[in-house]
Design a protein around this motif. Structure first.
Motif, PDB file in Angstrom:
ATOM      1  N   LEU B  65       1.696   6.871   3.305  1.00 28.32           N
ATOM      2  CA  LEU B  65       2.321   8.074   2.748  1.00 28.32           C
ATOM      3  C   LEU B  65       3.811   7.993   3.048  1.00 28.32           C
ATOM      4  O   LEU B  65       4.216   7.951   4.206  1.00 28.32           O
ATOM      5  N   THR B  66       4.626   7.959   1.991  1.00 26.61           N
ATOM      6  CA  THR B  66       6.042   7.662   2.209  1.00 26.61           C
ATOM      7  C   THR B  66       6.974   8.795   1.788  1.00 26.61           C
ATOM      8  O   THR B  66       8.186   8.625   1.842  1.00 26.61           O
ATOM      9  N   PRO B  74       3.486  12.462  -4.955  1.00 28.99           N
ATOM     10  CA  PRO B  74       3.510  11.201  -4.205  1.00 28.99           C
ATOM     11  C   PRO B  74       4.385  10.134  -4.873  1.00 28.99           C
ATOM     12  O   PRO B  74       4.638  10.166  -6.075  1.00 28.99           O
ATOM     13  N   MET B  75       4.815   9.181  -4.073  1.00 27.15           N
ATOM     14  CA  MET B  75       5.637   8.082  -4.591  1.00 27.15           C
ATOM     15  C   MET B  75       4.805   7.004  -5.272  1.00 27.15           C
ATOM     16  O   MET B  75       5.342   6.186  -6.009  1.00 27.15           O
ATOM     17  N   THR B 132       6.524  -5.696   2.234  1.00 26.61           N
ATOM     18  CA  THR B 132       6.386  -4.336   2.760  1.00 26.61           C
ATOM     19  C   THR B 132       7.085  -4.211   4.116  1.00 26.61           C
ATOM     20  O   THR B 132       6.666  -4.802   5.102  1.00 26.61           O
ATOM     21  N   SER B 133       8.136  -3.403   4.144  1.00 32.55           N
ATOM     22  CA  SER B 133       8.912  -3.287   5.385  1.00 32.55           C
ATOM     23  C   SER B 133       8.864  -1.875   5.954  1.00 32.55           C
ATOM     24  O   SER B 133       9.804  -1.414   6.584  1.00 32.55           O
ATOM     25  N   THR B 134       7.751  -1.184   5.719  1.00 33.72           N
ATOM     26  CA  THR B 134       7.622   0.203   6.154  1.00 33.72           C
ATOM     27  C   THR B 134       6.778   0.266   7.431  1.00 33.72           C
ATOM     28  O   THR B 134       5.640  -0.193   7.438  1.00 33.72           O
ATOM     29  N   SER B 135       7.317   0.850   8.460  1.00 29.15           N
ATOM     30  CA  SER B 135       6.572   0.954   9.728  1.00 29.15           C
ATOM     31  C   SER B 135       5.289   1.757   9.567  1.00 29.15           C
ATOM     32  O   SER B 135       4.272   1.445  10.191  1.00 29.15           O
ATOM     33  N   ALA B 136       5.340   2.803   8.735  1.00 22.66           N
ATOM     34  CA  ALA B 136       4.142   3.628   8.540  1.00 22.66           C
ATOM     35  C   ALA B 136       3.014   2.796   7.946  1.00 22.66           C
ATOM     36  O   ALA B 136       1.835   3.023   8.250  1.00 22.66           O
ATOM     37  N   ALA B 137       3.348   1.833   7.092  1.00 20.54           N
ATOM     38  CA  ALA B 137       2.316   0.961   6.540  1.00 20.54           C
ATOM     39  C   ALA B 137       1.731   0.083   7.645  1.00 20.54           C
ATOM     40  O   ALA B 137       0.515  -0.048   7.782  1.00 20.54           O
ATOM     41  N   ALA B 138       2.607  -0.506   8.457  1.00 15.65           N
ATOM     42  CA  ALA B 138       2.116  -1.349   9.555  1.00 15.65           C
ATOM     43  C   ALA B 138       1.138  -0.566  10.430  1.00 15.65           C
ATOM     44  O   ALA B 138       0.085  -1.082  10.818  1.00 15.65           O
ATOM     45  N   ALA B 139       1.476   0.684  10.719  1.00 18.43           N
ATOM     46  CA  ALA B 139       0.614   1.493  11.586  1.00 18.43           C
ATOM     47  C   ALA B 139      -0.756   1.724  10.961  1.00 18.43           C
ATOM     48  O   ALA B 139      -1.754   1.868  11.669  1.00 18.43           O
TER      49      ALA B 139
END
Lengths: 443, 443
Positions: B65-66, B74-75, B132-139
């Motif tokens: 969720l970004t 949503p995006m 993908t460079s989003t920390s929320a995705a990594a989590a």
């Protein structure tokens, strides 16, 4: 869950890779030889099953090549998720149960796929959660197959995490209210911060509930670990017994395990795998099965030798198209090492030749009925009324004409006998299967 | 790849999560507020784009969720794979390019999904491979975000492995020959035993080729690592320049990188992101954009302050609905820290108020045209003829009426000017984009 509902059998259909359960049926005149890649045909067959009020499609899967394609059609569809999506878009009521591994998927990705599919199918998706015990699959993911203990440890966490992600978007908070400008209530869309030994995932998964809340879980695999997993999570179990007694015992075990885990026994529906060949007469049905056997003479020789071993006889040098002499049959004994042996011996003693005995499907991986629609209906009735199963996972020899035969000939017989519903009970898979609405984890 | 073909622009369409590029456009009277979960609408919009001969749909994605759903839509779509499948089944020609992360997927699973979808769409799929460079995705995957070096190291291996799996089923060996009984030539269906640092997978992936062989690769992200990845693999690049000069330089860099990697420069098509609001007059289009801005007064205040900073002025206390006095404009200077500043200053100097300047989309994340269909066509023509881009990734403010406006008003203008094709050049995405057939790895 009313008593009324429980009196009728539930039926799910397996089309396997698009041909059916016999891996050489693609060579039959009735077959469409390139069905593996023909999604139009797959969808048409699903639509026909829906016309027959079949509760759901059931798709087995292993993420690996698991049989020899030189002569056989594949064991699995190209991709169950994509097949389910295509069918969801072209049907209105039939359920869609797909097998997805807890070992070879990422929990977030699978939670997202299945919830999206559940939303766009308006609540018709089920998930057969399996640990996958195939080394070839592990190799596709750069792994050696983990121990059973690890795989089941991960499976429990995986399902918990997926159900947690499913619930991470609160019920009733998809507001999209143009007046107030509130799209969603973010106070109810929250991370779950799941921290297991095998699975960690934060969430939230930004998808609202479907009409059934979330997909019900199915389970397959009769190990103690499998039964425990089913007891905790499963609403449906795919079972492989060969006899009514075996089936009853297995069903009771599953029901007890559900209660041990604080659930109602009736929350588990057992679906027994069952294969069939339907024709206007038994002889015609046997002739089709003989043709399937004869497509591969090497394998046929192996099967004949195995049949001999099942009944304690050596078939070397016999004419397999002739019934066995009485003197041989008197010496024959069912081999206790294979639960299918008594049935094999029974058919031989009825006077069928070894070839025709094989044509009865006595060494298939499920019970098989080869005969008329009435024979099939009789079999299902006997097992159902004996309490052997809540329903059946039916597998035609060839889907391309087998589904039609089942829907047009067997379903009306079952309906006339009051054994099968006249129409879907609701809109969602949970309604079809008499399962309560569920959103989030049960515990 | 003929010169003739190269003279026309290629257009892909982004519907974002089903609403379009403005995250409050769901509140417009023309919007269907629950489009996020409405797959019927999504498919209808894709069909309309196909009617307009749009080359492909393009779906961005991040598995997280970004953005803030309290007021914004949503995006990303619920699930690009499922959206692509639904569209594939309901269309015949339009291409389907989905974004899938090389960091947060299993290579075997993604290779299987995309090849299956390519087969059932008859060769219309493309894969936008991103790290993908989003920390929320990594989590969501129990990870901390890996270093750029690791992410790109994995990306190269991931694409190699996926293309290897795609080729693991030989061309022309899906025989399904009823006469000979040969279903496939197993001598040509072989493991790849890919052994990278990050990715290991054995295969084979048991899926035959599609009509285009396999999906072309797209790339997005202007870092040197991203450009190198594009040079090796990409047939399409999604780009975000704000000026023609920037765009030309970027395109030249990409073409040079392709050649450095032993490929033809023309094998890379650059698609520049571009947003639009179309109405019968520019004033009407600006009125719609003002409405979008006014939906959130807090954010509007922030945007006004930012606009002031972009031109070196303090907007505190001004009436933003009035044009700035000449004395102020003479003091204004474009801030070199934001490439959008010169355009912002230009619009203010044309006499538009700060609100109307924002309504021009000067601080959107792509160039924006707010005006008539002719204004949009003029913009695209200018950029295309300047050599800034091979095509465009167009993003309507609201998809629900924006696609219709583009297809019915802009497309005919571009066609009349000879800038856009009259019909699809072929059946597959590779044919639409003038790319060679490819099966397996290029190197």
């Amino acid at each position: 869950m009313t008593q009324e509902r429980k009196k009728q059998m539930k039926i799910v259909l397996q089309m396997v890779s698009g041909y059916g359960g016999e891996f050489r049926s693609w060579r039959l005149p009735e077959a469409k030889a390139d069905a593996y890649t023909d999604m139009d045909l797959y969808v048409e067959m699903a639509q026909l099953a829906e016309k027959g009020k079949i509760h759901a499609l059931f798709m087995a899967d292993t993420p690996a090549l698991t049989n020899h394609l030189e002569t056989e059609s594949p064991m699995h569809s190209m991709d169950p998720l994509i097949a389910m999506t295509a069918v969801a878009r072209a049907t209105k009521r039939i359920g869609l149960v797909g097998t997805f591994s807890t070992t070879f998927n990422e929990a977030y990705n699978l939670a997202r796929h299945l919830k999206t599919l559940d939303v766009i199918s308006h609540g018709r998706v089920g998930w057969n959660a399996v640990t996958t015990s195939t080394s070839a699959a592990a190799a596709n993911f750069g792994q050696h197959l983990a121990s059973r203990q690890e795989r089941y440890g991960r499976a429990h966490e995986f399902i918990e995490a997926v159900q947690g992600l499913w619930r991470s978007w609160g019920e009733g908070v998809y507001l999209h209210d143009k007046e107030t400008g509130q799209f969603a209530d973010m106070g109810q869309i929250r991370p779950i911060h799941y921290q297991g030994t095998y699975i960690q995932t934060s969430g939230p998964l930004p998808i609202p509930p479907s009409e059934q809340g979330q997909p019900p879980i199915f389970q397959a695999g009769p190990s103690p670990d499998g039964i425990h997993l089913a007891g905790r999570f499963a609403s449906g179990v795919y079972a492989n017994p060969f006899t009514i007694e075996e089936a009853k015992a297995y069903r009771q075990m599953l029901r007890a395990e559900a209660e041990k885990n604080g659930r109602q026994a009736d929350e588990i529906n057992v679906f027994t795998g069952f294969m069939f060949t339907i024709a206007d007469s038994k002889e015609e049905a046997l002739a089709r099965r003989r043709q399937l056997l004869e497509f591969d003479q090497d394998e046929l020789a192996q099967r004949l030798a195995y049949l001999g071993a099942m009944v304690g006889l050596n078939f070397q040098g016999i004419d397999p198209y002739q019934p066995l002499p009485q003197s041989w049959l008197q010496l024959a004994r069912a081999n206790p090492g294979d639960p299918r042996s008594p049935r094999a011996l029974e058919v031989l003693k009825e006077g069928y030749s070894p070839i025709d005995t094989l044509a009865h499907g006595v060494i298939n991986y499920h019970p098989v009925v080869v005969g008329t629609a009435t024979d099939v209906a009789d079999f299902l009735q006997e097992w159902f009324e004996a309490g052997a199963s809540d329903g059946f996972s039916i597998v035609p020899d060839l889907a391309h004409d087998g589904i039609k035969a089942f829907v047009e000939q067997v379903v009306p017989l079952l309906q006339d006998r009051g054994l099968f519903h006249q129409d879907y009970e609701g809109q969602t898979l949970r309604e079809h299967l008499d399962l309560p609405y569920q959103y989030g984890r049960q515990e």
